[in-house]
Design a protein around this motif. Structure first.
Motif, PDB file in Angstrom:
ATOM      1  N   VAL A  14     -68.077 -37.684  29.823  1.00  0.00           N
ATOM      2  CA  VAL A  14     -66.766 -37.895  29.192  1.00  0.00           C
ATOM      3  C   VAL A  14     -66.207 -36.516  28.849  1.00  0.00           C
ATOM      4  N   SER A  15     -64.896 -36.458  28.624  1.00  0.00           N
ATOM      5  CA  SER A  15     -64.263 -35.146  28.420  1.00  0.00           C
ATOM      6  C   SER A  15     -64.833 -34.413  27.206  1.00  0.00           C
ATOM      7  N   ALA A  16     -65.292 -35.150  26.193  1.00  0.00           N
ATOM      8  CA  ALA A  16     -65.850 -34.518  24.988  1.00  0.00           C
ATOM      9  C   ALA A  16     -67.142 -33.755  25.281  1.00  0.00           C
ATOM     10  N   ASP A  17     -67.757 -34.005  26.433  1.00  0.00           N
ATOM     11  CA  ASP A  17     -68.983 -33.275  26.788  1.00  0.00           C
ATOM     12  C   ASP A  17     -68.714 -31.799  27.063  1.00  0.00           C
ATOM     13  N   HIS A  18     -67.441 -31.441  27.198  1.00  0.00           N
ATOM     14  CA  HIS A  18     -67.091 -30.032  27.421  1.00  0.00           C
ATOM     15  C   HIS A  18     -67.740 -29.140  26.364  1.00  0.00           C
ATOM     16  N   THR A  19     -67.808 -29.626  25.127  1.00  0.00           N
ATOM     17  CA  THR A  19     -68.303 -28.832  23.990  1.00  0.00           C
ATOM     18  C   THR A  19     -69.699 -28.282  24.234  1.00  0.00           C
ATOM     19  N   TRP A  20     -70.594 -29.110  24.729  1.00  0.00           N
ATOM     20  CA  TRP A  20     -71.963 -28.629  24.944  1.00  0.00           C
ATOM     21  C   TRP A  20     -72.223 -28.208  26.388  1.00  0.00           C
ATOM     22  N   LEU A  21     -71.446 -28.783  27.326  1.00  0.00           N
ATOM     23  CA  LEU A  21     -71.701 -28.453  28.736  1.00  0.00           C
ATOM     24  C   LEU A  21     -71.174 -27.062  29.093  1.00  0.00           C
ATOM     25  N   HIS A  22     -70.009 -26.705  28.583  1.00  0.00           N
ATOM     26  CA  HIS A  22     -69.425 -25.436  29.024  1.00  0.00           C
ATOM     27  C   HIS A  22     -70.284 -24.212  28.695  1.00  0.00           C
ATOM     28  N   PRO A  23     -70.865 -24.126  27.490  1.00  0.00           N
ATOM     29  CA  PRO A  23     -71.738 -22.972  27.240  1.00  0.00           C
ATOM     30  C   PRO A  23     -72.898 -22.863  28.246  1.00  0.00           C
ATOM     31  N   ILE A  24     -73.374 -23.990  28.734  1.00  0.00           N
ATOM     32  CA  ILE A  24     -74.442 -23.980  29.742  1.00  0.00           C
ATOM     33  C   ILE A  24     -73.877 -23.554  31.099  1.00  0.00           C
ATOM     34  N   ALA A  25     -72.781 -24.191  31.511  1.00  0.00           N
ATOM     35  CA  ALA A  25     -72.242 -23.966  32.861  1.00  0.00           C
ATOM     36  C   ALA A  25     -71.560 -22.607  33.015  1.00  0.00           C
ATOM     37  N   SER A  26     -71.253 -21.960  31.898  1.00  0.00           N
ATOM     38  CA  SER A  26     -70.627 -20.631  31.971  1.00  0.00           C
ATOM     39  C   SER A  26     -71.640 -19.510  31.798  1.00  0.00           C
ATOM     40  N   ASP A  27     -72.914 -19.876  31.670  1.00  0.00           N
ATOM     41  CA  ASP A  27     -73.970 -18.880  31.448  1.00  0.00           C
ATOM     42  C   ASP A  27     -74.422 -18.309  32.800  1.00  0.00           C
ATOM     43  N   PRO A  28     -74.235 -17.005  33.024  1.00  0.00           N
ATOM     44  CA  PRO A  28     -74.600 -16.441  34.335  1.00  0.00           C
ATOM     45  C   PRO A  28     -76.089 -16.517  34.640  1.00  0.00           C
ATOM     46  N   VAL A  29     -76.919 -16.631  33.630  1.00  0.00           N
ATOM     47  CA  VAL A  29     -78.357 -16.791  33.891  1.00  0.00           C
ATOM     48  C   VAL A  29     -78.631 -18.198  34.416  1.00  0.00           C
ATOM     49  N   VAL A  30     -77.994 -19.188  33.825  1.00  0.00           N
ATOM     50  CA  VAL A  30     -78.172 -20.578  34.276  1.00  0.00           C
ATOM     51  C   VAL A  30     -77.717 -20.730  35.721  1.00  0.00           C
ATOM     52  N   THR A  31     -76.611 -20.054  36.079  1.00  0.00           N
ATOM     53  CA  THR A  31     -76.000 -20.286  37.401  1.00  0.00           C
ATOM     54  C   THR A  31     -76.419 -19.249  38.445  1.00  0.00           C
ATOM     55  N   ARG A  32     -77.427 -18.433  38.134  1.00  0.00           N
ATOM     56  CA  ARG A  32     -77.750 -17.360  39.084  1.00  0.00           C
ATOM     57  C   ARG A  32     -78.277 -17.897  40.416  1.00  0.00           C
TER      58      ARG A  32
END
Ligand SMILES: CC(C)(COP(=O)(O)OP(=O)(O)OC[C@H]1O[C@@H](n2cnc3c(N)ncnc32)[C@H](O)[C@@H]1OP(=O)(O)O)[C@@H](O)C(=O)NCCC(=O)NCCS
Length: 182
Positions: A14-32
């Motif tokens: 749901v759109s409210a998941d942005h709050t916790w998902l974005h810090p994960i998905a914007s982390d360059p270590v997570v997405t390396r």
């Protein structure tokens, strides 16, 4: 459509998941090792909008993964890439705060069970970056076998990238092959 595993629940985003998902998905270590990201705010908004349209329709399905108390820890995806050939692909993500607790393995195992038990899938595949040892281990523990290395499989952030290919069949042993287990 939701999935429940021993400690986790997979539910529609749901759109409210942005709050916790974005810090994960914007982390360059997570997405390396991923072929997407690190996300901008708009990238995550767009991802959530796309995921919301999937709903109960045909695959791909993407779920938010939460703990029993509703805390968001990551995501899971299942894509029936060929219905005639009963072949599906899985993907997963666990945020840094919750890595190393077996959640990645629990998500992958849940996805494999879902594919075999609810969608009549014969073959479940997954790929990972050759250096992504955590993901390769997750797949091995979820019962997938390494089948090979696909050269120049992805054009990620302007560079060609190989991928390791893993797969399991509905007739393979369930529950993984933990070579380090006693
Ligand atoms: C890959 C990922 C899902 C693993 O999630 P996780 O919840 O930490 O996985 P688990 O706790 O189930 O651990 C699985 C195995 O990986 C190992 N592992 C975890 N992090 C590791 C690391 N950085 N290096 C090497 N091994 C690692 C664990 O030790 C465990 O193996 P073991 O049981 O033999 O000790 C998570 O790191 C992640 O989401 N990374 C970013 C996104 C990504 O790469 N997604 C997969 C794309 S293919």
């Amino acid at each position: 459509m939701s999935i429940t595993t021993a400690r986790l629940r997979f539910r529609p985003f749901v759109s409210a998941d942005h709050t916790w998902l974005h810090p994960i998905a914007s982390d360059p270590v997570v997405t390396r090792y991923t072929d997407w990201g690190p996300n901008t705010v708009d990238d995550t908004t767009d991802f959530l909008a796309d995921a919301a349209t999937e709903g109960a329709g045909p695959s791909p399905w993407t779920w938010a993964v939460t703990q029993a108390d509703g805390t968001g820890i990551g995501s899971a995806s299942l894509d029936v890439v060929s219905a005639p050939h009963r072949r599906a692909r899985i993907g997963y993500l666990v945020g840094p705060a919750h890595q190393g607790a077996g959640y990645g393995t629990e998500i992958a195992t849940g996805l494999v069970s879902r594919a075999f038990d609810h969608h009549g899938i014969r073959r479940v595949e997954a790929t990972c970056h050759p250096d992504n040892t955590a993901s390769a281990r997750v797949l091995e523990k979820a019962g997938l076998l390494l089948e090979g290395r696909m050269r120049s499989h992805l054009l990620a952030r302007g560079a060609w990238r190989d991928s390791l290919l893993f797969a399991t069949l509905d007739t393979d042993p369930r529950g993984g092959r933990d070579s380090r287990a006693p």
